[in-house]
Scaffold this active site. Structure first.
Site, PDB file in Angstrom:
ATOM      1  N   HIS A 167       0.830  -1.206   0.000  1.00 49.59           N
ATOM      2  CA  HIS A 167       0.000   0.000   0.000  1.00 49.59           C
ATOM      3  C   HIS A 167       0.874   1.270   0.000  1.00 49.59           C
ATOM      4  CE1 HIS A 167      -3.732   2.258   1.175  1.00 49.59           C
ATOM      5  NE2 HIS A 167      -2.827   3.083   1.680  1.00 49.59           N
ATOM      6  N   GLU A 168       1.799   1.334   0.943  1.00 51.49           N
ATOM      7  CA  GLU A 168       2.634   2.541   1.040  1.00 51.49           C
ATOM      8  C   GLU A 168       3.542   2.679  -0.178  1.00 51.49           C
ATOM      9  OE1 GLU A 168       1.729   4.648   3.135  1.00 51.49           O
ATOM     10  OE2 GLU A 168       0.522   3.309   4.376  1.00 51.49           O
ATOM     11  N   GLU A 210      -5.024   7.720  -2.895  1.00 47.88           N
ATOM     12  CA  GLU A 210      -5.531   6.496  -2.281  1.00 47.88           C
ATOM     13  C   GLU A 210      -5.869   5.465  -3.361  1.00 47.88           C
ATOM     14  OE1 GLU A 210      -5.083   6.720   0.845  1.00 47.88           O
ATOM     15  OE2 GLU A 210      -5.902   4.785   1.457  1.00 47.88           O
ATOM     16  N   HIS A 259       1.655   4.436  -2.847  1.00 47.42           N
ATOM     17  CA  HIS A 259       1.747   5.901  -2.706  1.00 47.42           C
ATOM     18  C   HIS A 259       3.111   6.391  -3.210  1.00 47.42           C
ATOM     19  CE1 HIS A 259      -1.939   6.787  -0.549  1.00 47.42           C
ATOM     20  NE2 HIS A 259      -1.675   5.933   0.426  1.00 47.42           N
TER      21      HIS A 259
END
Lengths: 501, 501
Positions: free
Chosen positions: B263-264, B293, B267
């Site tokens: 997830h990170e 997101e 980003h």
């Protein structure tokens, strides 16, 4: 004057905030910043610095500080001390044309990389031209700052340790030359002590565990600081509530992390024990480089390489590295960590030969600044001095004149403070022995008694007293290097069993 | 206008340097700063912020931006976009009295601690008064910023995702309510999938090793970033050359570090792949919260919980944790990481139930802002909505209304962007499937093909295109939530073998 004070305090708040930001940016650079971000970073740092100069060089601020300085007798004691310090620094800064300063900063930024490459490739010729430029700037700087009483190299020496010039350092180093050089010669002619076991394989995780044990022994409060890894160990922070140390761990050298940890925690203890009323003032932190170094070396050498200290803590270390150390007795360990050797690298030198490394650099700086020695002649002089003082052959420039970062960073006049720091420490120790039971204080579960003594005598004053004032107040005499010589000779005569000393 | 541009650019450089400093200070706070330094730190941050306001609210700067805005048609495309963004933000800022803003910031600083304590002690009554104050401020803020077309809650929603107001969100969430709530009900009535093995003991060192493996799989260039640990995972950075992610490792939960890392890194990939020409401009970085997101969730869920991805990488994971996973087949693993469960905590929710958690918060925010619901009535409403949407009983406020930090931080209107992001991702995925061989792209040694597609379609534009523009350009239609529903239903019908869907 009230108006001047208001202007000063308002600007000071802003400058502090910039210093705070710069502290964290540089901490990040030294400990974790990805290399690819550094170009952007130098741009941002440039902008921050130019905003700081806009504040500290603006007419209104300069006039306010000058007004306060002129009327300093009307100020409270601490404010007076602060204003004197700020004005003296500002006065110096203003003598240097801003454009030249910026040009110089850019030269230094470039110089560091060139020095790295030169050192890596043993190529002094690569470094020589940029070193020559840096030296030229030092000479220009001296011209800008010379006064009736301060001339030449003294300008630089005085920058790093106020009140110490060639006169004082010459006396100091002449004494060391006379007494230490033959003493080292004698000791290094004896059968070397055995320290082979420190080069075994020591798990880095366990070394870290012991580093944390040392933090507890030194009463380092993790609420106000932290420890991290970096290429070269250092201490950094802001005020008394944020003090950080770094360490470098080598799997095949047990003693490196132990003593660099104690050394950096010594710096950290000094910072932590300053009276917090000086936080956010110009008197925040240790008083001078030499006094700071005296504290780190006090902990590293006088405490950290002492017999009582390891009587207490060696069993813990032995237990932790049982496989490597189970057959190494306390006495063997004590001897190993105090082994004297003629070595090439300053940062790896033992306590006794260390000041001889400094003498080499002091002599060379004098020759550069005062005798205008050409940069191309420096390696030869370096090698000759290592032969004279340490009786050792320098095999190449990487292990010789290229070893230190200081000159590439424009730090001339800095090296001598390292040796001076050790001498301050010994003079303080001489007094401490009269007031504390050393075996008890060094051999306790933690160093709280040592910390308390140094806090009371040295640390709490932060930058409000000079080393000269502190030494006189604590030891009831002026700086006297004989205590340093006595300390070294007594300690190493005993370890090397020299009976006729 | 030339003069205005010069004023703007000079101020911008300064503001960037402040942002840069603030970025590193906050990175330090979140990842390692000792707790004892935070009081001093908040003082320094206050000073930095007030210096920034001195620059960005000074008449000269405001007039320069306004002049440029008025003559924006004469500017180059990128500069025009930048000026529009800067002016719109500045205009908003200037509508709020500075003193009130500072008071509010102080309220928030206090609120966070109170929320922590309330959550820890399951004591909503403790938090309610400060929450009421924050809500009052939101209402005041709305009054300051209301326009003819933007009123009430829409002001807040529009702040987080420009162009999205109650009208759009109501449509979106009504559709989810109609379609997803019964779908979740059906799935959770079936026999649960087995994920018991993810709760075994997994060495944190090995989890870190796998995190680094994932960094390579996602082509994260460590020259321009790093990974570190923190309590809550997040991504931070400055421009395209310094992008940092954090992770939290749990010994008894294998999947947490894996999916938060992906997830990170999602980003981070977005930030890294922005065109670097936007660095140091107001268009730097991802275009909106929801689009950011969408990218992290694209990588985490659409790629990271896909079968082709784990066909490639599960053998590596299995080998690394052989003892725990040797008898867990790829299909078992795939099912475990896609297990659907009615749970209480948003951040631990699976991909399918996640938007239902968001719906609860959206409904409550509407009730607070538009219906003036009293703070004391909120827990009851919270619990009722969890029953309605998820069919689950909330046992206490710690696991209920006190679970999220957002409201304590003054973030109202933020939650809906999380669900919107997932829907953006699904719409982009629908298009990607037409252009890429998904099995090949997701199942390759690394995700370079996925990265390249997203860079070309989304990332490179940084803040120069809105999500609406990007979706229209890439998918040839307006935002359409049906792709999100289709994606979820198709995926989970297959996993749960629902034949009559």
């Amino acid at each position: 004057m009230e108006n001047a004070l208001e202007i000063y305090q308002k600007a000071r708040k802003k400058l502090n905030a910039f210093h705070y930001a710069m502290y964290l940016i540089s901490w990040d650079s030294e400990t974790e910043a990805p290399v690819g971000c550094l170009e952007e970073r130098s741009k941002q740092i440039g902008e921050l610095v130019s905003m700081m100069l806009e504040i500290s060089h603006c007419k209104e601020y300069v006039e306010a500080v000058k007004t306060l300085y002129d009327k300093k007798e009307e100020l409270t004691t601490d404010l007076k001390l602060e204003i004197v310090k700020v004005w003296e620094e500002l006065e110096k800064e203003l003598k240097i044309p801003e454009a030249e300063l910026i040009e110089y900063e850019m030269l230094l930024a470039k110089a560091n990389n060139i020095w790295c490459e030169a050192k890596l490739n043993n190529n002094y010729a690569l470094f020589a031209p940029v070193l020559a430029q840096i030296i030229n700037w030092q000479k220009k700087y001296i011209q800008y700052l010379e006064t009736d009483t301060l001339k030449g190299y003294d300008v630089l020496l005085n920058d790093y340790e106020k009140g110490f010039t060639k006169k004082e350092y010459d006396e100091f180093f002449d004494l060391l030359k006379k007494e230490l050089v033959p003493f080292v010669k004698k000791i290094t002619s004896l059968k070397p002590l055995d320290d082979s076991f420190v080069y075994k394989k020591y798990s880095i995780d366990k070394q870290k565990e012991f580093a944390h044990y040392l933090m507890d022994v030194m009463c380092f409060d993790k609420k106000f600081g932290l420890t991290k890894e970096s290429e070269h160990p250092f201490t950094s922070g802001y005020g008394t509530t944020d003090v950080r140390v770094t360490c470098h761990y080598y799997e095949n050298l047990l003693t490196s992390s132990i003593f660099s940890m104690i050394h950096e925690l010594g710096h950290a203890t000094y910072e932590r024990q300053c009276d917090s009323k000086y936080d956010d003032t110009a008197l925040s932190g240790g008083t001078t480089m030499a006094m700071h170094e005296s504290q780190s070396r006090f902990y590293e050498n006088i405490v950290g390489r002492s017999y009582p200290f390891w009587s207490k803590h060696y069993p813990v270390l032995q237990q932790l590295f049982f496989e490597n150390l189970h057959d190494v007795e306390l006495d063997d360990f004590y001897h190993a960590i105090n082994k004297i050797e003629k070595t090439l690298i300053r940062t790896e030198a033992d306590e006794l030969t260390y000041p001889l490394h400094i003498m080499v650099r002091y002599d060379i700086e004098k020759a550069i600044i005062e005798s205008n020695l050409d940069v191309h002649a420096l390696p030869k002089l370096w090698n000759k001095l290592y032969q004279d003082y340490l009786g050792i052959e320098v095999p190449n420039d990487t292990k010789g004149i290229l070893q230190d970062v200081h000159w590439a960073g424009g730090s001339f006049g800095y090296f001598p403070t390292y040796a001076l720091g050790s001498a301050y420490a010994a003079q303080l120790y001489h007094q401490m022995k009269k007031e504390l039971n050393i075996d008890e204080a060094f051999g306790a579960d933690d160093l709280s008694k040592v910390n308390a003594w140094l806090k009371e005598k040295v640390h709490k004053y932060a930058g409000s007293k000079s080393p000269k004032e502190i030494l006189l107040m604590v030891t009831h005499e002026e700086f006297n290097p004989k205590y340093y010589l006595e300390y070294l000779k007594e300690k190493y005569s005993k370890i090397y069993q020299l009976t006729n000393e």
